[in-house]
Design an enzyme around this catalytic site. Structure first.
Site, short mmCIF file in Angstrom:
data_model
loop_
_atom_site.label_atom_id
_atom_site.label_comp_id
_atom_site.label_asym_id
_atom_site.label_seq_id
_atom_site.Cartn_x
_atom_site.Cartn_y
_atom_site.Cartn_z
N LYS A 1 -24.43 86.25 4.87
CA LYS A 1 -25.48 86.31 3.85
C LYS A 1 -26.34 85.04 3.83
O LYS A 1 -27.55 85.12 3.73
CB LYS A 1 -24.80 86.39 2.47
CG LYS A 1 -24.93 87.70 1.80
CD LYS A 1 -24.28 87.68 0.42
CE LYS A 1 -22.99 86.93 0.36
NZ LYS A 1 -22.82 85.93 -0.62
N ARG B 1 -23.35 88.84 -9.37
CA ARG B 1 -22.00 89.07 -8.83
C ARG B 1 -21.13 89.86 -9.79
O ARG B 1 -20.01 90.22 -9.43
CB ARG B 1 -21.34 87.72 -8.63
CG ARG B 1 -21.13 87.29 -7.18
CD ARG B 1 -20.61 85.88 -7.22
NE ARG B 1 -19.95 85.43 -6.06
CZ ARG B 1 -20.48 84.61 -5.14
NH1 ARG B 1 -21.72 84.24 -5.24
NH2 ARG B 1 -19.76 84.20 -4.14
N ARG C 1 -15.11 79.25 10.11
CA ARG C 1 -16.39 78.69 9.63
C ARG C 1 -16.26 77.21 9.30
O ARG C 1 -15.31 76.79 8.65
CB ARG C 1 -16.83 79.47 8.38
CG ARG C 1 -18.03 78.87 7.67
CD ARG C 1 -18.71 79.86 6.76
NE ARG C 1 -17.99 80.12 5.53
CZ ARG C 1 -18.41 80.97 4.60
NH1 ARG C 1 -19.52 81.67 4.79
NH2 ARG C 1 -17.71 81.14 3.49
N ARG D 1 -15.15 74.39 4.27
CA ARG D 1 -15.41 74.42 2.83
C ARG D 1 -14.09 74.43 2.07
O ARG D 1 -13.14 75.08 2.50
CB ARG D 1 -16.21 75.69 2.49
CG ARG D 1 -17.69 75.50 2.52
CD ARG D 1 -18.46 76.79 2.39
NE ARG D 1 -18.11 77.62 1.24
CZ ARG D 1 -18.84 78.68 0.85
NH1 ARG D 1 -19.94 79.00 1.49
NH2 ARG D 1 -18.47 79.40 -0.18
N ARG E 1 -11.37 85.51 -3.35
CA ARG E 1 -12.80 85.80 -3.44
C ARG E 1 -13.11 87.21 -2.97
O ARG E 1 -13.96 87.89 -3.54
CB ARG E 1 -13.60 84.77 -2.62
CG ARG E 1 -13.73 83.44 -3.36
CD ARG E 1 -13.94 82.28 -2.41
NE ARG E 1 -15.21 82.32 -1.73
CZ ARG E 1 -15.43 81.79 -0.52
NH1 ARG E 1 -14.44 81.23 0.15
NH2 ARG E 1 -16.61 81.83 0.02
P1 AMP Z 1 -21.07 81.39 -2.39
O1 AMP Z 1 -21.63 80.25 -1.62
O2 AMP Z 1 -22.10 82.39 -2.80
O3 AMP Z 1 -19.88 82.02 -1.71
O4 AMP Z 1 -20.52 80.78 -3.78
C1 AMP Z 1 -19.49 79.83 -3.77
C2 AMP Z 1 -18.82 79.81 -5.15
O5 AMP Z 1 -19.79 79.43 -6.15
C3 AMP Z 1 -18.24 81.13 -5.63
O6 AMP Z 1 -16.95 81.41 -5.09
C4 AMP Z 1 -18.22 80.89 -7.14
O7 AMP Z 1 -17.14 80.03 -7.50
C5 AMP Z 1 -19.52 80.12 -7.37
N1 AMP Z 1 -20.64 81.06 -7.62
C6 AMP Z 1 -21.76 81.19 -6.87
N2 AMP Z 1 -22.55 82.16 -7.37
C7 AMP Z 1 -21.90 82.66 -8.44
C8 AMP Z 1 -22.17 83.70 -9.36
N3 AMP Z 1 -23.29 84.45 -9.28
N4 AMP Z 1 -21.27 83.93 -10.36
C9 AMP Z 1 -20.15 83.19 -10.48
N5 AMP Z 1 -19.81 82.21 -9.64
C10 AMP Z 1 -20.67 81.93 -8.62
#
Ligand code: AMP
Length: 214
Positions: free
Chosen positions: A13, A88, A124, A156, A167
């Site tokens: 993504k 989300r 990754r 990460r 997740r």
């Molecule tokens: P991502 O890079 O999109 O995988 O986001 C990394 C982490 O940021 C997620 O696992 C959540 O802990 C937090 N996060 C990012 N976007 C959201 C969202 N829309 N709602 C809740 N937590 C978020």
């Protein structure tokens, strides 16, 4: 155009969103990137977010609403945007309906099977400074130095096996059901996300162009 992109963690993504945003000339707005920048800056919101993110949990919906509303109100988002990582949850989708003015045009579902993403996430690596993504086997991942700016390349904190499993479960419970909502509204395009980056980018771009034309 105003778009959101969905996909399991590790579906590509982030990479595809950056390419599509460039192609459409709209800002790429990743809520995960916003939190990672806040953590690097040591801000209050970053400190609060770090523990939640490291566990693979979701940050509360009201925090997201404020952050996204503020970001979409910025000047560069006046003519369109691409949201990556938001909404989300069902509440976030309702919030977006209220915040987005003009409203959302299209939702993209980047489809990659769970077993493929688990394998991708395990290998990754990311540049600590730029967020540039590498894969184990790339020289930059193996030497742990970014080839763009020389910064450390690391795994990460939320890419550990336990956090990833959590997740993915949250994605299935909270996020995947949103696809039905956008599909019923005639706003969903699903794109096969398996393949090399350029191949998938072409599929995404033509799916979006096809929608623009209708
Ligand atoms: P991502 O890079 O999109 O995988 O986001 C990394 C982490 O940021 C997620 O696992 C959540 O802990 C937090 N996060 C990012 N976007 C959201 C969202 N829309 N709602 C809740 N937590 C978020």
């Amino acid at each position: 155009m105003r778009l959101v992109i969905f996909g399991r963690q590790g579906a590509g993504k982030g990479t595809q969103s950056k390419l599509l945003a460039l192609h459409l000339d709209v800002p790429h707005i990743s809520t995960g990137d916003i939190f990672r920048a806040a953590i690097s800056a040591g801000s209050e919101i970053g400190l609060a977010a770090k523990a939640i993110m490291d566990r693979g949990d979701l940050i509360p919906d009201d925090v997201l609403r404020g952050i996204v509303a503020e970001r979409l109100a910025q000047h560069d988002a006046a003519n369109g945007w691409l949201l990556d990582g938001f909404p989300r949850t069902p509440k976030q989708a309702t919030d977006l309906d209220e915040i987005a003015d003009p409203p959302l045009d299209l939702a993209i579902n980047l489809e990659v099977p769970e077993d493929v993403v688990v394998q991708r996430i395990g290998s990754r690596r990311v540049c600590e400074a730029s967020g540039h993504i590498y894969t184990v086997g790339d020289p930059a991942a193996d030497s742990a130095r970014c080839e763009i700016d020389g910064s450390p390349v690391v795994q990460r904190d939320d890419d550990t096996e336990e956090a990833v499993r959590h997740r993915l479960a949250l994605y299935a419970q909270q996020t995947e059901p949103l696809l039905g909502r956008y599909d019923r509204a005639g706003m969903l395009v699903t794109v096969d996300g398996v393949g090399d980056v350029d191949e998938v980018a072409q599929r995404v771009a033509s799916a979006v162009e096809g929608r623009k034309a209708t």
